[in-house]
Design a protein around this motif. Structure first.
Motif, PDB file in Angstrom:
ATOM      1  N   SER A 182       0.848  -1.188   0.000  1.00 54.53           N
ATOM      2  CA  SER A 182       0.000   0.000   0.000  1.00 54.53           C
ATOM      3  C   SER A 182       0.883   1.236   0.000  1.00 54.53           C
ATOM      4  O   SER A 182       1.122   1.866   1.025  1.00 54.53           O
ATOM      5  CB  SER A 182      -0.893   0.008   1.245  1.00 54.53           C
ATOM      6  OG  SER A 182      -1.814  -1.043   1.181  1.00 54.53           O
ATOM      7  N   GLN A 185       5.361   3.916   1.274  1.00 51.65           N
ATOM      8  CA  GLN A 185       5.445   4.122   2.716  1.00 51.65           C
ATOM      9  C   GLN A 185       5.367   2.784   3.441  1.00 51.65           C
ATOM     10  O   GLN A 185       6.135   2.512   4.348  1.00 51.65           O
ATOM     11  CB  GLN A 185       4.301   5.044   3.181  1.00 51.65           C
ATOM     12  CG  GLN A 185       4.329   5.365   4.671  1.00 51.65           C
ATOM     13  CD  GLN A 185       5.541   6.194   5.063  1.00 51.65           C
ATOM     14  OE1 GLN A 185       6.008   7.031   4.277  1.00 51.65           O
ATOM     15  NE2 GLN A 185       6.089   5.968   6.244  1.00 51.65           N
ATOM     16  N   GLN A 186       4.434   1.930   2.999  1.00 51.30           N
ATOM     17  CA  GLN A 186       4.330   0.621   3.640  1.00 51.30           C
ATOM     18  C   GLN A 186       5.575  -0.228   3.377  1.00 51.30           C
ATOM     19  O   GLN A 186       5.998  -0.988   4.241  1.00 51.30           O
ATOM     20  CB  GLN A 186       3.083  -0.136   3.171  1.00 51.30           C
ATOM     21  CG  GLN A 186       2.872  -1.401   3.980  1.00 51.30           C
ATOM     22  CD  GLN A 186       1.639  -2.175   3.581  1.00 51.30           C
ATOM     23  OE1 GLN A 186       1.400  -2.442   2.418  1.00 51.30           O
ATOM     24  NE2 GLN A 186       0.837  -2.535   4.575  1.00 51.30           N
ATOM     25  N   ASP A 189       8.103   0.819   5.811  1.00 54.84           N
ATOM     26  CA  ASP A 189       7.688   0.351   7.129  1.00 54.84           C
ATOM     27  C   ASP A 189       7.938  -1.148   7.298  1.00 54.84           C
ATOM     28  O   ASP A 189       8.400  -1.595   8.349  1.00 54.84           O
ATOM     29  CB  ASP A 189       6.209   0.678   7.326  1.00 54.84           C
ATOM     30  CG  ASP A 189       5.744   0.366   8.732  1.00 54.84           C
ATOM     31  OD1 ASP A 189       6.309   0.955   9.675  1.00 54.84           O
ATOM     32  OD2 ASP A 189       4.841  -0.473   8.895  1.00 54.84           O
ATOM     33  N   ARG A 193      10.292  -2.735  10.157  1.00 58.52           N
ATOM     34  CA  ARG A 193       9.797  -3.578  11.241  1.00 58.52           C
ATOM     35  C   ARG A 193      10.408  -4.968  11.214  1.00 58.52           C
ATOM     36  O   ARG A 193      10.472  -5.644  12.229  1.00 58.52           O
ATOM     37  CB  ARG A 193       8.271  -3.662  11.223  1.00 58.52           C
ATOM     38  CG  ARG A 193       7.719  -4.405  10.034  1.00 58.52           C
ATOM     39  CD  ARG A 193       6.223  -4.263   9.939  1.00 58.52           C
ATOM     40  NE  ARG A 193       5.524  -5.103  10.883  1.00 58.52           N
ATOM     41  CZ  ARG A 193       4.298  -4.857  11.360  1.00 58.52           C
ATOM     42  NH1 ARG A 193       3.668  -3.769  11.007  1.00 58.52           N
ATOM     43  NH2 ARG A 193       3.725  -5.664  12.182  1.00 58.52           N
ATOM     44  N   THR A 194      10.825  -5.396  10.016  1.00 62.39           N
ATOM     45  CA  THR A 194      11.398  -6.729   9.898  1.00 62.39           C
ATOM     46  C   THR A 194      12.885  -6.759  10.254  1.00 62.39           C
ATOM     47  O   THR A 194      13.358  -7.684  10.889  1.00 62.39           O
ATOM     48  CB  THR A 194      11.206  -7.264   8.465  1.00 62.39           C
ATOM     49  OG1 THR A 194       9.831  -7.131   8.119  1.00 62.39           O
ATOM     50  CG2 THR A 194      11.613  -8.715   8.348  1.00 62.39           C
ATOM     51  N   VAL A 215       9.575   6.360  10.425  1.00 62.17           N
ATOM     52  CA  VAL A 215       9.550   4.903  10.558  1.00 62.17           C
ATOM     53  C   VAL A 215      10.788   4.375  11.290  1.00 62.17           C
ATOM     54  O   VAL A 215      10.675   3.587  12.230  1.00 62.17           O
ATOM     55  CB  VAL A 215       9.432   4.239   9.164  1.00 62.17           C
ATOM     56  CG1 VAL A 215       9.779   2.761   9.231  1.00 62.17           C
ATOM     57  CG2 VAL A 215       8.025   4.430   8.610  1.00 62.17           C
ATOM     58  N   SER A 318       1.865   4.667  -6.911  1.00 64.89           N
ATOM     59  CA  SER A 318       0.835   5.427  -6.241  1.00 64.89           C
ATOM     60  C   SER A 318       0.922   6.901  -6.633  1.00 64.89           C
ATOM     61  O   SER A 318      -0.038   7.501  -7.109  1.00 64.89           O
ATOM     62  CB  SER A 318       1.066   5.261  -4.738  1.00 64.89           C
ATOM     63  OG  SER A 318      -0.030   5.689  -4.024  1.00 64.89           O
ATOM     64  N   ARG A 326      -3.167   3.697  -3.657  1.00 65.87           N
ATOM     65  CA  ARG A 326      -2.084   3.172  -2.799  1.00 65.87           C
ATOM     66  C   ARG A 326      -1.453   1.899  -3.356  1.00 65.87           C
ATOM     67  O   ARG A 326      -1.495   0.849  -2.702  1.00 65.87           O
ATOM     68  CB  ARG A 326      -2.575   2.911  -1.356  1.00 65.87           C
ATOM     69  CG  ARG A 326      -3.475   3.912  -0.732  1.00 65.87           C
ATOM     70  CD  ARG A 326      -2.872   5.247  -0.295  1.00 65.87           C
ATOM     71  NE  ARG A 326      -1.648   5.172   0.458  1.00 65.87           N
ATOM     72  CZ  ARG A 326      -0.471   5.547  -0.035  1.00 65.87           C
ATOM     73  NH1 ARG A 326      -0.354   5.995  -1.266  1.00 65.87           N
ATOM     74  NH2 ARG A 326       0.581   5.506   0.705  1.00 65.87           N
ATOM     75  N   ILE A 341       7.189 -10.534   3.188  1.00 68.68           N
ATOM     76  CA  ILE A 341       5.810 -10.978   2.926  1.00 68.68           C
ATOM     77  C   ILE A 341       5.157 -11.418   4.242  1.00 68.68           C
ATOM     78  O   ILE A 341       3.998 -11.096   4.515  1.00 68.68           O
ATOM     79  CB  ILE A 341       5.787 -12.128   1.896  1.00 68.68           C
ATOM     80  CG1 ILE A 341       6.362 -11.654   0.564  1.00 68.68           C
ATOM     81  CG2 ILE A 341       4.360 -12.641   1.690  1.00 68.68           C
ATOM     82  CD1 ILE A 341       6.656 -12.783  -0.427  1.00 68.68           C
ATOM     83  N   ALA A 343       5.832 -10.288   7.145  1.00 64.30           N
ATOM     84  CA  ALA A 343       5.532  -9.060   7.895  1.00 64.30           C
ATOM     85  C   ALA A 343       4.302  -8.360   7.327  1.00 64.30           C
ATOM     86  O   ALA A 343       3.469  -7.831   8.065  1.00 64.30           O
ATOM     87  CB  ALA A 343       6.734  -8.118   7.865  1.00 64.30           C
ATOM     88  N   SER A 345       1.751  -9.794   6.008  1.00 68.99           N
ATOM     89  CA  SER A 345       0.550 -10.503   6.444  1.00 68.99           C
ATOM     90  C   SER A 345       0.112 -10.030   7.822  1.00 68.99           C
ATOM     91  O   SER A 345      -1.076  -9.831   8.069  1.00 68.99           O
ATOM     92  CB  SER A 345       0.787 -12.020   6.434  1.00 68.99           C
ATOM     93  OG  SER A 345       1.648 -12.399   7.486  1.00 68.99           O
ATOM     94  N   SER A 347       0.685  -7.118   9.113  1.00 66.52           N
ATOM     95  CA  SER A 347       0.254  -5.708   9.177  1.00 66.52           C
ATOM     96  C   SER A 347      -1.132  -5.487   8.633  1.00 66.52           C
ATOM     97  O   SER A 347      -1.848  -4.638   9.136  1.00 66.52           O
ATOM     98  CB  SER A 347       1.177  -4.727   8.457  1.00 66.52           C
ATOM     99  OG  SER A 347       2.172  -5.322   7.781  1.00 66.52           O
ATOM    100  N   ASP A 348      -1.521  -6.192   7.571  1.00 64.34           N
ATOM    101  CA  ASP A 348      -2.857  -5.893   7.035  1.00 64.34           C
ATOM    102  C   ASP A 348      -3.495  -7.024   6.237  1.00 64.34           C
ATOM    103  O   ASP A 348      -4.490  -6.799   5.558  1.00 64.34           O
ATOM    104  CB  ASP A 348      -2.828  -4.598   6.210  1.00 64.34           C
ATOM    105  CG  ASP A 348      -1.982  -4.740   4.944  1.00 64.34           C
ATOM    106  OD1 ASP A 348      -1.466  -5.840   4.678  1.00 64.34           O
ATOM    107  OD2 ASP A 348      -1.829  -3.744   4.206  1.00 64.34           O
TER     108      ASP A 348
END
Lengths: 485, 485
Positions: A182, A185-186, A189, A193-194, A215, A318, A326, A341, A343, A345, A347-348
């Motif tokens: 998305s 930015q995602q 992120d 996070r990973t 981030v 985007s 997005r 991938i 991560a 899953s 998140s959203d």
């Protein structure tokens, strides 16, 4: 309040506390009037001495950012920031892991008549009719697209289209090596996070994209900003910095950099990749703008030279197709991609399938022609903005017109307070991005970023003229005559 | 490999290392054949003694999860798990912060002919035509919806519609107190990234939603699972656990709980809220199913009793309207909500505006009638599944038919290996969710979850019969006669 401290850093502990509290205040996460923890409380929770906290508070007070009242405590000063939350009660004291939020502060739906703050394209420039008619056909012919969770990695057909798109740009990848996100930015992120945790060293250009800084700050990373020159990030300086502090990750936006507009030379790209290989670290190459060149195509992406999976490449569709949809993609290899991938899953559960399919035919069939028209339209705007700058910018203001992308990066005289200018502009319904949100530090930037593509051309010209007149008046009132000449 | 260890926990360090490596292996994050770090390396990086690591490795080897070869090292054993990544090279040794990924492992686009594993509605049950025609009208009349980034908090009109929706359900909230997210999964993720950090104590029901466990594990939380009975979470046990380990956050799914189907009584809801108030902590109330009751409406939500902002309420519209649109909302107050919005901006710059507008008229005007039809259709399926269970389930299998929601939770005889059953079912193209992914531990669950709504009714019935026949054969071959009877 959780504050990530780094022992043995080049910045002292009081300095780190000062900076991190300052970031929360300038993000609006600590609101005017909010009570800070007592020196004793904070010292206890951070496991530092009370002297250390006192030093940080004294510095914040000296800079006018907090107000300490004998016997009552320290409070965030009521400067130009307003905010939405209450800040008080038990909630204000409920610990968080959110040290910085400049995206939230600066980009949450502006009401300005003249919007220069967001690097985005005006709707007239976007292929909305075409994408919209695909979407309309899809919902009537394949309504089941709205029923399915799809694949965490993203729709296979869209990944195949993106693979061909990237192949034309010198990147030989498999569609299994791509993931849909998305927006970029995602992507940033998910990588953070990973792979980035407290104290991990992340190198960025100085200045850099504020959303990436948010981030990495959120992950408790130690961010180190590397100076740039006309060839982009000073990889020589980075190399010697790495001797001291080996990198976990290097974040770069090498082409028509956001916000500076600078493009990294091919030589530097090669050297950066060599550096990543020798340190076995990742480069995150964020590339929203490489198709938006005004004269010559930019050098090949770093990813196109990557043989061992050191580059996580982020391509945003985007920005140039439909920000409201997005859609972006991440290219990475092997074990790095699998973990991203996984991560995604958590998140959203994956990006909406319908919007993925809605942009697909356009990217497959019409993108190249569209991009060449867009380059012409953007170049016209940039040149028109350049003419207005030459005509109306007060002397003392400096800029380099970009070779591509969406932004101009203006340098103002050192003595000028940009926060005040920002407030004045807001009063005339003009928005811009203050440079210091593109850096880790606080309030030292002399720059501002203006996007010339966010409005239609006539309005952009009108707004830029108004802004430059405002800037002239402000400089005349604030600066001694000899600095303006 | 980053492993979050908790000193002074009730679980020993070798146990913690054993569990966390086990989670990575069963998530497929460490693939068969992947080489583990040497005892010495891991001890160094975790700052524990080599004896501690050796104990953990010995236990893993005893359980057949890894294989240690003298002079070569330890490798993940090649049991029933397959995977996609390479695992080797520099990438395999690039540290990550991703300790568990059961969502990724279990829900990534199944190819099964008979799908029972995912708690979702078959497309025939969803109002796709209606949402689709709104979407088609929007893209032709307001294509600019695709151009805008929108508001990080979500579209104001949709929030107003959701406010009214929640008001009818006893929750008096302001639309400014709601945020739109990409499904409730993102809501859980945003709460966790904002408020949960390493070592923070998170309480959950035992069993709980696997996607929540993934997320809290990713934050390095210390998760404590609280037993349930027919009235839901044992709040008395939770209360005494909190004496020892005060909560940072309590995650609950109180209505037709996923996976067990149990509903928390009103008395327990009240006591849980009191507990949160006395500990000044948050409750995350995840509520996807409360409208899907078969007889009587469930007790009021915990949020409806919340006066001081202790409850972050997650309402998914994604599951019941259009999973592919990914629309849910978060209700929270004041400073808690502001920080969640700030976190949302850094994760994805806001949800797509178009899909928000596309579901809006349906939620505003048609939802209640649709929900009452859906309840009837789901009850029919549940009852039909119940009949098949009575007819074909081998003795020794136990279940309680749910009062609402989408899932059946079956208990199998203790001696049965569920991983083997899972593999056998996969060979016949039947999918289900093994119970131990709903718990923190490894391989101790006697349960499986079946969703009766994921296929059309005829196919569900056919698949369930096939599955129960398979289960009978498997039990007959695996268990001694006296256990089956």
């Amino acid at each position: 309040m959780h504050i990530e401290l780094k022992r043995g850093s080049s910045r002292s502990l009081p300095q780190q506390i000062y900076e991190k509290l300052g970031q929360r205040i300038s993000s609006g996460l600590l609101l005017p009037g909010a009570r800070l923890p007592s020196v004793r409380e904070l010292a206890l929770s951070l496991k530092v001495s009370q002297v250390t906290v006192s030093k940080a508070y004294a510095e914040l007070e000296k800079k006018g950012r907090i107000l300490c009242i004998q016997g009552k405590g320290c409070f965030v000063a009521d400067i130009e920031h307003e905010g939405t939350g209450e800040g008080g009660g038990w909630q204000g004291r409920y610990d968080d892991y959110l040290p910085r939020a400049q995206l939230w502060r600066n980009f949450n739906e502006s009401e300005a008549d003249y919007s220069f703050h967001l690097a985005s394209l005006h709707r007239e420039l976007l292929p909305l009719r075409s994408i919209g008619s695909t979407m309309a056909a899809l919902v009537s012919e394949q309504p089941e697209l709205m029923a399915s969770y799809g694949n965490f990695q993203g729709d296979l057909e869209l990944r195949e289209v993106m693979r061909r798109h990237l192949q034309k740009r010198g990147m030989a990848l498999a569609s299994s090596g791509l993931m849909i996100t998305s927006g970029s930015q995602q992507g940033i992120d998910l990588v953070a996070r990973t792979f980035v945790g407290p104290g991990d060293v992340v190198y960025l250009e100085d200045p850099s994209y504020t959303g990436a800084i948010d981030v990495f700050a959120g992950r408790g990373a130690e961010m180190i900003f590397v100076p740039m020159d006309r060839e982009g990030m000073r990889v020589d300086i980075l190399t010697s910095l790495c001797d001291e502090r080996p990198p976990k990750l290097i974040y770069t936006n090498p082409t028509f950099q956001n916000p500076s507009g600078v493009t990294m030379s091919i030589r530097r790209r090669q050297r950066l990749l060599e550096l990543a290989r020798s340190y076995r670290c990742l480069i995150v190459e964020d590339d929203p703008f490489s198709d938006l060149y005004f004269r010559d195509p930019p050098p090949p992406s770093i990813k196109s030279m990557d043989r061992d999976g050191h580059v996580v490449y982020l391509k945003s569709f985007s920005k140039v197709l439909a920000p409201g949809c997005r859609i972006a993609c991440v290219a990475a290899e092997g074990d790095i991609l699998s973990r991203l991938i996984a991560a995604k899953s958590a998140s959203d559960l994956g990006s909406p399938l319908l919007t993925q399919r809605a942009v697909l035919p356009f990217i497959a069939d019409s993108y190249e022609r569209y991009a060449s028209g867009l380059r012409i339209a953007l170049r016209e705007r940039m040149e028109s903005a350049g003419r207005l700058l030459r005509q109306y910018a007060p002397s003392g203001v400096r800029w380099t017109l970009p070779e591509g992308g969406l932004n101009m990066w203006l340098e103002l005289p050192a003595a000028l307070r940009i926060d005040k200018l920002h407030t004045l502009a807001e009063q005339e319904s003009i928005s811009f991005l203050p440079g210091d949100v593109c850096q880790a530090g606080e309030g030292n930037s002399r720059h501002i970023r203006l996007c010339y593509a966010q409005m239609n051309k006539a309005r952009m010209e009108q707004g830029l003229k108004l802004f430059l007149e405002l800037l002239s008046r402000y400089m005349a009132s604030e600066l001694p005559d000899e600095m303006i000449q």
